[in-house]
Design an enzyme around this catalytic site. Structure first.
Site, mmCIF file in Angstrom:
data_model
loop_
_atom_site.group_PDB
_atom_site.id
_atom_site.type_symbol
_atom_site.label_atom_id
_atom_site.label_comp_id
_atom_site.label_asym_id
_atom_site.label_seq_id
_atom_site.Cartn_x
_atom_site.Cartn_y
_atom_site.Cartn_z
ATOM 1 N N LYS A 60 87.983 -22.779 53.819
ATOM 2 C CA LYS A 60 87.456 -24.113 54.060
ATOM 3 C C LYS A 60 88.571 -25.073 54.454
ATOM 4 O O LYS A 60 89.565 -25.215 53.747
ATOM 5 C CB LYS A 60 86.759 -24.632 52.800
ATOM 6 N N LEU B 190 83.009 -26.780 47.087
ATOM 7 C CA LEU B 190 84.255 -27.533 46.993
ATOM 8 C C LEU B 190 84.032 -28.933 47.562
ATOM 9 O O LEU B 190 83.204 -29.119 48.455
ATOM 10 C CB LEU B 190 85.369 -26.835 47.787
ATOM 11 N N ASP B 191 84.801 -29.899 47.060
ATOM 12 C CA ASP B 191 84.726 -31.263 47.583
ATOM 13 C C ASP B 191 85.228 -31.300 49.023
ATOM 14 O O ASP B 191 85.948 -30.401 49.479
ATOM 15 C CB ASP B 191 85.564 -32.212 46.737
ATOM 16 N N ALA B 192 84.890 -32.375 49.720
ATOM 17 C CA ALA B 192 85.277 -32.514 51.124
ATOM 18 C C ALA B 192 86.787 -32.441 51.310
ATOM 19 O O ALA B 192 87.276 -31.896 52.301
ATOM 20 C CB ALA B 192 84.731 -33.824 51.684
ATOM 21 N N HIS C 213 83.880 -31.815 39.446
ATOM 22 C CA HIS C 213 85.228 -32.332 39.675
ATOM 23 C C HIS C 213 86.185 -31.941 38.551
ATOM 24 O O HIS C 213 87.059 -32.725 38.167
ATOM 25 C CB HIS C 213 85.214 -33.857 39.823
#
Length: 232
Positions: free
Chosen positions: A66, A100-102, A183
């Site tokens: 990613k 996953l976060d951006a 998170h």
């Protein structure tokens, strides 16, 4: 499976489009014209649409590196969707096992197999996940000790499970956790008085991010990688 459902599943047609194709005589089974939407398709049948054979898409298991500023959803919600990086049939049948976060990079596992992804992400399975964490401030021995014992997160009733910490430098650590709270890594570092500057996931369970994959690249998992996740 009903023929109209088979067409909507493997030919990327809506149910109404599938019925229209049947009515127009565009569908054959083993060389014979079929117009009945309720015709039962078995594993031995060979279905074609306007002369093109349709092959069932089996369960899929994918590793993606990613990139930053991308989201683990099918919608470009202000950022690029990771699914836009892959040209695959029926992407709507795929989902991410452990988002996953951006702003987080690294290993993302994508599949159509719900049981497999549940085995990876269920809190009861305690699947390990290793992150490379770059910190805003030098980490202290005391902070490492706290992380290894478990820390209290804001809004949580119980402390985190003990983590494994390997210090790479004053501001870089490898952090292995066995949970997947919202998170979590960022909140854990905040709980010990630090801040995550950048975050990269390297592994989930026994599956390691392929070093040859550049950000945005992907490949299918090997049979051994798939089997490393016990669906029982």
């Amino acid at each position: 499976m009903r023929l109209d459902k088979y067409l909507s599943t493997f030919a990327d047609l809506t149910r109404s489009q599938a019925k229209r194709a049947l009515k127009n005589g565009e569908v054959e089974c083993d060389g014979e014209l079929i117009k009945d939407p309720s015709f039962k398709v078995t594993a031995d049948h060979h279905i074609s649409l306007v002369g093109m054979p349709l092959e069932p898409v089996g369960e899929r298991y994918i590793m993606l590196h990613k990139p930053e500023e991308s989201v683990c959803s099918h919608v470009d919600d202000g950022y690029m969707s990771i699914f836009s990086l892959m040209e695959l049939p029926r992407p709507d049948k795929l989902h991410v096992a452990g988002r996953l976060d951006a702003d987080t990079t690294g290993l993302v596992l994508i599949t159509s197999d719900g049981q497999w992804s549940h085995a990876l992400t269920s809190p009861r399975r305690h699947c390990s996940k290793r992150y490379r964490v770059w910190l805003a401030d030098p980490i202290t021995d005391g902070a490492i000790s706290q992380l290894e014992q478990g820390v209290e997160l804001h809004g949580e009733d119980k402390p985190t499970q003990p983590a494994q910490v390997e210090q790479v430098s004053d501001t870089e650590i490898l952090l292995t956790i066995s949970e997947g709270k919202y998170h979590q890594v960022k909140r854990m570092l905040a709980a010990v008085g630090n801040k995550v500057a950048a975050l990269h996931r390297e592994s989930m369970g026994d599956i390691e991010l392929d070093e040859d994959l550049e950000p945005g690249d992907w490949r299918y998992l090997t049979e051994d990688e798939i089997a490393s996740v016990d669906k029982r």
